[in-house]
Each structure stands twice: as structure tokens, then as C-alpha cells.
Design a protein around this motif. Structure first.
Motif, PDB file in Angstrom:
ATOM      1  N   ARG A  44       0.829  -1.201   0.000  1.00 45.30           N
ATOM      2  CA  ARG A  44       0.000   0.000   0.000  1.00 45.30           C
ATOM      3  C   ARG A  44       0.868   1.257   0.000  1.00 45.30           C
ATOM      4  O   ARG A  44       0.677   2.171  -0.798  1.00 45.30           O
TER       5      ARG A  44
ATOM      6  N   GLU B 180      -9.746  -4.585  -5.375  1.00 45.04           N
ATOM      7  CA  GLU B 180     -10.985  -3.804  -5.318  1.00 45.04           C
ATOM      8  C   GLU B 180     -10.625  -2.349  -5.608  1.00 45.04           C
ATOM      9  O   GLU B 180      -9.685  -1.806  -5.028  1.00 45.04           O
ATOM     10  N   LEU B 181     -11.393  -1.744  -6.510  1.00 39.98           N
ATOM     11  CA  LEU B 181     -11.060  -0.390  -6.967  1.00 39.98           C
ATOM     12  C   LEU B 181     -10.939   0.587  -5.804  1.00 39.98           C
ATOM     13  O   LEU B 181     -10.078   1.471  -5.803  1.00 39.98           O
ATOM     14  N   ASP B 182     -11.807   0.419  -4.821  1.00 41.00           N
ATOM     15  CA  ASP B 182     -11.845   1.330  -3.695  1.00 41.00           C
ATOM     16  C   ASP B 182     -10.502   1.384  -2.960  1.00 41.00           C
ATOM     17  O   ASP B 182     -10.155   2.391  -2.351  1.00 41.00           O
ATOM     18  N   TYR B 183      -9.734   0.304  -3.041  1.00 38.02           N
ATOM     19  CA  TYR B 183      -8.483   0.231  -2.295  1.00 38.02           C
ATOM     20  C   TYR B 183      -7.262   0.533  -3.166  1.00 38.02           C
ATOM     21  O   TYR B 183      -6.146   0.510  -2.678  1.00 38.02           O
ATOM     22  N   ASP B 185      -4.599   2.706  -5.431  1.00 37.82           N
ATOM     23  CA  ASP B 185      -4.094   4.073  -5.419  1.00 37.82           C
ATOM     24  C   ASP B 185      -4.426   4.747  -6.747  1.00 37.82           C
ATOM     25  O   ASP B 185      -4.725   4.085  -7.746  1.00 37.82           O
ATOM     26  N   ASP B 186      -4.355   6.085  -6.738  1.00 40.23           N
ATOM     27  CA  ASP B 186      -4.727   6.871  -7.926  1.00 40.23           C
ATOM     28  C   ASP B 186      -3.932   6.466  -9.160  1.00 40.23           C
ATOM     29  O   ASP B 186      -4.456   6.374 -10.262  1.00 40.23           O
ATOM     30  N   ILE B 189      -5.135   3.253 -10.776  1.00 35.90           N
ATOM     31  CA  ILE B 189      -6.413   3.445 -11.474  1.00 35.90           C
ATOM     32  C   ILE B 189      -6.194   4.196 -12.793  1.00 35.90           C
ATOM     33  O   ILE B 189      -6.761   3.845 -13.824  1.00 35.90           O
TER      34      ILE B 189
END
Lengths: 241, 199
Positions: A44, B180-183, B185-186, B189
Motif C-alpha cells: 500500500r 478492489e477499486l476502492d483500495y 491508489d490513484d 487506477i
């Protein structure tokens, strides 16, 4: 306990142990500042801790002179720069020069104000970012006390037909003022005087000009460390473009 | 904490330098080995001594092998005219786990780094260029990390290969399996959207 919050851009990251990283962030109020990011090697955070990423950081340390630790929140990814070869080289050169030239923990708000828009231009691969980069290098020299004076001729005082820069003083010299000394002076590209769009040749001349003062003046005062290779790679790519 | 004999303490100190182990976990691991001396410790020591003796970098691709040339480079079935360029042996192993690539590899041994002053000559890039001519390569797949340093290196290699009659490709970037798209990073995406394809 010392702590502060600020926003800035990641300019360098190196691994620290197995799971952490040491990040250097260029912020407006705290300048170039390093700190440990716990878990910085995680999937992350690794995506956030890329040079060029705009982040909000909170720094904490027990004493002022400790390295301290950062908690990092992403504000804007500039990952689109990864797909543009020249812009990526520009971003590398900018980050490397910031890391190379700026003393740690010394605020440079004016330079910071120039740097963030430059990163945005590079990320958007906006036309003209190379000229903005050249002007940023001029700004970097100015900020660190090696600014060039391009307002008038150092010999005649005229503001017309400025064509050279003295390698000794960093002041502009007109064609008339240069006379027989012209071959010993550095060419001054007209784009640095705000005249017309910048051609590739002018950009190269401009980068040779700033490169002279970065390499022969600033670098010497910093202990004769060679300029970052990232800058040379940008110029090499520009030459081939 | 009670100290073990000096030689065991020395072993613990060495084990503590391994990734994933600290002083406490190294002590537990050494204690476990000592309790299973015959079943585990002796074979492990023998295996480590053997690998330390035989392991070397493949003379062709830079993979770690026990011979002059690794099994992948020695396999005639893998001479497909495709070379997959990876940063590190760990990346090669990751690619092999996927079993999707049937060609050969080239391990750079790092990436270009401005801060660490790593240049093209410090990596296996000149050797890669030599291989491409010698092995009749038709496609070079740049499987480098989607990081600033990884992609700087990828662009450098792509530029060095310009003008040669070969395809230069890179791994796709986007939504991982199970992602999952929500998780995301920019940047991921953005990359995924740019690389979208007809469904």
C-alpha cells in the motif's frame, strides 16, 4: 515530543530494514526533510512512496535533531509520468537536484512554490515543461545564492541584444559588449529572456548554461561531488529527441 | 536471558541477519535446529555448504544456478526468440511461478538510480544488447517494477534498442486479480484506465 504537519513531494526513498523506508520529502515550511516511514515497504505504501508523489506528512521525533518518523497520506499521484520517457527523466533530474543541492531542514518556500507546478506539468506531459524545468534550474541557482543576472549587459549596461553570460560573474553580456571575448563567454538562449518559444537547441544551450553554474560553482562549494547522473540523462535524451 | 555457548551464540547472530528474523526469532530457530540435529540441522548444513560451493550467476542471463549456464538458458525448448528483462532473480522466480512465459530471461541486477549512482554500465544492459544480436531475439519484454526507477530503466533499455528490428513490450499495469477499486491508489487506477481494452 517534537512534531509538525506539512504537505510536500517525495523526492527520494530508500529501504530501511525489511519493512520500513526512509523518505525525503520537499515541503514548503520544512524544506528537504527525511524521516522513517514504518511499513514503507508494504504494497500500500510503496505505491505512495514514489518520487514525485504529493503527500501530506506528519513528522514526530523525541528530539529535534533525531531523524524521526513520518506518517504519510497520499494527496496526488503523479504516476502518469511513468509512461513518458522524457518527463520521467525530468522528474528524476528535479528530485535528484533537490536532494543533491538543498541542505536538510532549511525552508525554501519560493523554490517549493516553483517546484510543485513543475511536477504537475511533467505529470501532465504538458507542452513547455522543459522550458519550465530550465527556468526551475535558474530558480534553484537563485535560491542557493548563485543566481544569474540577465537584466542588463555587465559591460555596456544596455538591455538590448543580450547574447552571452560571463562564466565568472553570471551576468549577461551583450554582443557589442562581448567583442573579442565572445568565444570565452557562455551563450545565452533567448528563451531565458522571455523571447519566443524555446527550440530544442535553445533548451540545450540553457541547460548547458545552468549546468555550468551548477557544476563549476555550486557543486564545488558542496564538496566537488559530481552532479547527479539523472540530469545528464535528461540532457542526453533531449539531444537525441 | 541466559547465554548459550559462544559458537551457538555466533550461529544465532548469523541467523538474526536473515530476512524475516530478528534476535529472538533467530534464537528460536537455532533452538529448533538443535533439537532436530539429525533430522534437520545436519541436512540443512550440508545443503547450505553444497549450494555455497556450487551456486553462481548464469553466464548468459544472470540467473542464479549451480552450473555455468542456468537450466532455463540450457533448455532448447525455451529459445523462442523472446527475452524477458527483470530487475532481480526474485522477479525471475516470480515470473516462473506464473508459468506463463516460455522464453528466456535477462536479469539486470538492479535499476538505474540517481541517488545510488547506479548507471547502465553497472547493470547487465550492455550484455543484454549483445545477447539480442547473438540470439536472434524478436521480442524483448520489459518486466520491470512499476516504480520511478524501474520505469526509468525500462525507458532507457527501450531507447537503447531503438532501430533494431524487434518488438519491445512491457507488462500491463492495472487492477490486480482480487483487487478492489476502492483500495487502489490513484496511479494504478489511472494506468488501468489508460490500458483499458474492449470487453
Amino acid at each position: 515530543m517534537m512534531d509538525w504537519r506539512d504537505e510536500g513531494t517525495i523526492i527520494a526513498v530508500r529501504p530501511h530494514g525489511e519493512s520500513s523506508a526512509i523518505a525525503e520529502v520537499f515541503t514548503a515550511a520544512h524544506g528537504r526533510h527525511a524521516g522513517v516511514v514504518r511499513g514503507g515497504a508494504s504494497r500500500r505504501l510503496a505505491a505512495v512512496l514514489q518520487p514525485g508523489s504529493r503527500v501530506a506528512v506528519a513528522w514526530r521525533a523525541r528530539l529535534e535533531d533525531h531523524m524521526g518518523s513520518f506518517t504519510v497520506e497520499p494527496l496526488a499521484s503523479r504516476a502518469s509520468v511513468l509512461s513518458d520517457r522524457l518527463a520521467l527523466l525530468g522528474l528524476n533530474a528535479t528530485c535528484a537536484l533537490l536532494s543533491y543541492t538543498l541542505p536538510e531542514r532549511e525552508p525554501h518556500p519560493a523554490l517549493h512554490a516553483m517546484t510543485e507546478p513543475l511536477f504537475d506539468l511533467m505529470a501532465g506531459a504538458a507542452p513547455g515543461w522543459l522550458l519550465a524545468y530550465l527556468r526551475w534550474e535558474m530558480g534553484l541557482l537563485e535560491e542557493l545564492g548563485y543566481g544569474l543576472d540577465l537584466t542588463r549587459c555587465a559591460v555596456t549596461g544596455t538591455r538590448e541584444d543580450l547574447a552571452f553570460v560571463s562564466p565568472k560573474t553570471g551576468r549577461a553580456v551583450s554582443r557589442e559588449g562581448a567583442g573579442d571575448w565572445a568565444p570565452r563567454l557562455l551563450p545565452l538562449p533567448q528563451c531565458l529572456l522571455g523571447q519566443g518559444p524555446a527550440s530544442v537547441e535553445e533548451l540545450r544551450q540553457g541547460l548547458a548554461l545552468t549546468g555550468f553554474f551548477l557544476g563549476e560553482r555550486l557543486s564545488v562549494d558542496l564538496g566537488t561531488r559530481p552532479l547527479p547522473a539523472a540530469r545528464a540523462r535528461l540532457i542526453e535524451a533531449l539531444t537525441r529527441a | 536471558m541466559a547465554r548459550a555457548a559462544d559458537d551457538i551464540e555466533a550461529l544465532i547472530a548469523l541467523m538474526a541477519r536473515l530476512p524475516g528474523l530478528g534476535p529472538r526469532s533467530a534464537r528460536r530457530a537455532v533452538l529448533h535446529l538443535l533439537r532436530k540435529r539429525a533430522a534437520l540441522m545436519a541436512p540443512l548444513a550440508a545443503a547450505m555448504a553444497h549450494v555455497a560451493e556450487t551456486a553462481r550467476d548464469c553466464a548468459i542471463c544472470g540467473n542464479i544456478s549451480s552450473g555455468e549456464i542456468c537450466e532455463i538458458c540450457a533448455d532448447p525448448a525455451r529459445a523462442t526468440g523472446e527475452i524477458c528483462v527483470v530487475e532481480d532473480v526474485a522477479d525471475l522466480w516470480a515470473m516462473e511461478r506464473g508459468r506463463a512465459f516460455k522464453g528466456r530471461y535477462h536479469v539486470l541486477g538492479g535499476t538505474l538510480s540517481a541517488l545510488d549512482a547506479v548507471g547502465p554500465e553497472d547493470l547487465g544492459i550492455p550484455r543484454l544488447l549483445d545477447r539480442i544480436g547473438a540470439e536472434g531475439v524478436r521480442e524483448v519484454i520489459l518486466a520491470l517494477n512499476a516504480t520511478v526507477e524501474g520505469q526509468t530503466t525500462a525507458h532507457y533499455i527501450a531507447e537503447a534498442l531503438e532501430g533494431r528490428d524487434i518488438a519491445i513490450t512491457s507488462l500491463a499495469q492495472g487492477v490486480p486479480i482480487g483487487g478492489e477499486l476502492d483500495y487502489l491508489d490513484d496511479g494504478t487506477i489511472q494506468a488501468a484506465l489508460r490500458a483499458r481494452r474492449r470487453f
